[in-house]
Scaffold this active site. Structure first.
Site, PDB file in Angstrom:
ATOM      1  N   HIS A 185      15.989  13.001  12.524  1.00  0.00           N
ATOM      2  CA  HIS A 185      16.950  12.255  11.718  1.00  0.00           C
ATOM      3  C   HIS A 185      17.383  13.157  10.582  1.00  0.00           C
ATOM      4  O   HIS A 185      16.559  13.659   9.833  1.00  0.00           O
ATOM      5  CB  HIS A 185      16.330  10.973  11.164  1.00  0.00           C
ATOM      6  N   CYS A 186      18.680  13.366  10.470  1.00  0.00           N
ATOM      7  CA  CYS A 186      19.174  14.290   9.451  1.00  0.00           C
ATOM      8  C   CYS A 186      19.747  13.490   8.289  1.00  0.00           C
ATOM      9  O   CYS A 186      20.702  12.735   8.476  1.00  0.00           O
ATOM     10  CB  CYS A 186      20.249  15.195  10.046  1.00  0.00           C
ATOM     11  N   VAL A 187      19.150  13.645   7.091  1.00  0.00           N
ATOM     12  CA  VAL A 187      19.656  12.880   5.955  1.00  0.00           C
ATOM     13  C   VAL A 187      21.019  13.387   5.494  1.00  0.00           C
ATOM     14  O   VAL A 187      21.804  12.636   4.925  1.00  0.00           O
ATOM     15  CB  VAL A 187      18.689  12.893   4.751  1.00  0.00           C
ATOM     16  N   ASN A 190      23.259  11.557   7.616  1.00  0.00           N
ATOM     17  CA  ASN A 190      22.911  10.143   7.653  1.00  0.00           C
ATOM     18  C   ASN A 190      22.950   9.600   9.072  1.00  0.00           C
ATOM     19  O   ASN A 190      23.460   8.517   9.330  1.00  0.00           O
ATOM     20  CB  ASN A 190      23.884   9.364   6.751  1.00  0.00           C
TER      21      ASN A 190
END
Ligand code: NAG
Ligand code: ZN
Ligand code: ZN
Length: 353
Positions: A185-187, A190
């Site tokens: 999951h890439c912040v 998002n």
């Protein structure tokens, strides 16, 4: 002069430490999964945690949880803000100097072309569905990859989604869904990176590197020309003892810092960002070439997700310890692996007759 140089050095050291600390903090908390950086930083954290007051620790932990472990768009805005600042500085100051120094318009326009390309890929990363496992799609997604019975075992359901987990999928706690061929999951975008958007993510990383690298090169070129023009390299000065000294590199740096403070600051930032991202991009290129996801990479090294409460590890589908000697057994050749990233295997859609 000596005293002056000392002050300048101290200031410069403080600046470098501040930038490194910011980068370290971002690494520590972005991405949720362990990266080589976070592993290193974990060690540092373990050393400083005992000397941090309890209330401060708890307070920061809560804030950090809100910021990083729930879906939010803050990082997208932060990203746009940093990019806007760099491009504003580049357009307002560097381009002007470059024009004076006869840099061609073609090479000056490359950063803007890269910006357009990158923004498009960024948009695709944010908006593409990474391959959510839903009631409708799960039947097809189960067919895409065979279970290897080492990392992924058949017949296991996600305790949250209550759906069978396809091989190579994982439940994303932040988005609260299972994702096919889950990477991480890439912040910053998002969104999860999964089967359908790994290709955009990879190109996006490469384009950001190219962008940072190109702006940094143009800026460095401009500063170099400025130094050569000023004749500083041949200049000399009289020091405290009254002896004649030639201006060394320290003197030149000091001059640049004082004459173009914003530009030098921006260049420093870009160089850090470039090396950080280039390392990360290389890691992802490597993964793409050997047909692995980050998730599988961590699993095959026995690194368990540190965000899971002990005892709640059912979703890790623990099997016998992975055999390190067979790490790349998924790979069917570099080209085929790449092809699979760019033309992801589509779940067989069940036709209702
Ligand atoms: C990638 O690995 C998966 C393992 O689950 C395999 O099914 C797939 O065929 C591999 N693809 C290529 C191109 O090697
Ligand atoms: Zn799930
Ligand atoms: Zn997610």
């Amino acid at each position: 002069m000596r005293r002056w140089a000392m002050d300048f050095l101290t200031l410069f050291a403080v600046y470098v430490v501040a930038v490194l600390t910011c980068i370290a903090l971002v690494c520590r908390y972005s991405g949720r999964q362990q990266t080589p950086f976070t592993l290193l930083l974990d060690c540092v954290w373990r050393v400083i945690a005992p000397v941090t007051p309890e209330w401060l620790r708890r307070c920061s932990h809560g804030a950090v949880h809100k910021l990083f472990h729930q879906r939010n768009t803050m990082f997208i805005y932060l990203h746009l803000l940093l990019e806007g600042a760099v491009y504003a500085e580049f357009t307002c100051e560097v381009v002007g100097y470059c024009r004076e120094m006869d840099t061609t318009l073609t090479s000056l326009s490359v950063p803007y072309v890269l910006l357009a390309v990158k923004s498009f890929l960024f948009y695709l990363c944010i908006t593409t569905d990474p391959g959510s496992v839903t009631k409708q799609s799960v039947a097809g997604q189960l067919q895409v990859y065979p279970y290897d019975k080492r990392m992924f075992h058949p017949g296991i359901s996600c305790p949250t989604c209550l759906l069978l987990k396809p091989a190579r999928s994982k439940h994303c706690r932040t988005c609260n869904r299972c994702v096919q061929r889950f990477d991480h999951h890439c912040v910053w975008v998002n969104n999860c990176i999964g089967a359908q958007n790994t290709r955009y993510f990879l190109l996006y990383l490469l384009s950001v590197c190219a962008m940072a690298g190109d702006v940094a090169l143009l800026t460095a070129d401009m500063l170099l020309h400025a130094v050569l023009r000023s004749g500083l390299l041949r200049a000399s000065y009289i020091d405290d003892d009254g002896t004649r000294q030639t201006a060394g590199p320290l003197f030149v740096m000091q001059h640049l810092f004082l004459t173009f403070p914003r530009i030098v600051f921006m260049l420093g930032f870009l160089v850090f960002v470039f090396f950080l991202l280039a390392g990360y991009a290389l890691f992802h290129c490597y993964l793409a070439l050997v047909n692995q996801t980050s998730n599988e990479w961590y699993k095959s090294r026995g690194l368990v997700c540190r965000h899971c409460r002990p005892g709640a590890a059912a979703h890790h589908q623990r099997g016998p310890a992975p055999d390190r000697s067979q790490r790349h057994y998924y790979s069917r050749g570099l080209l085929k692996n790449l092809a699979e990233i760019f033309l992801p295997l589509q779940p067989a859609l069940k036709k209702s007759n």
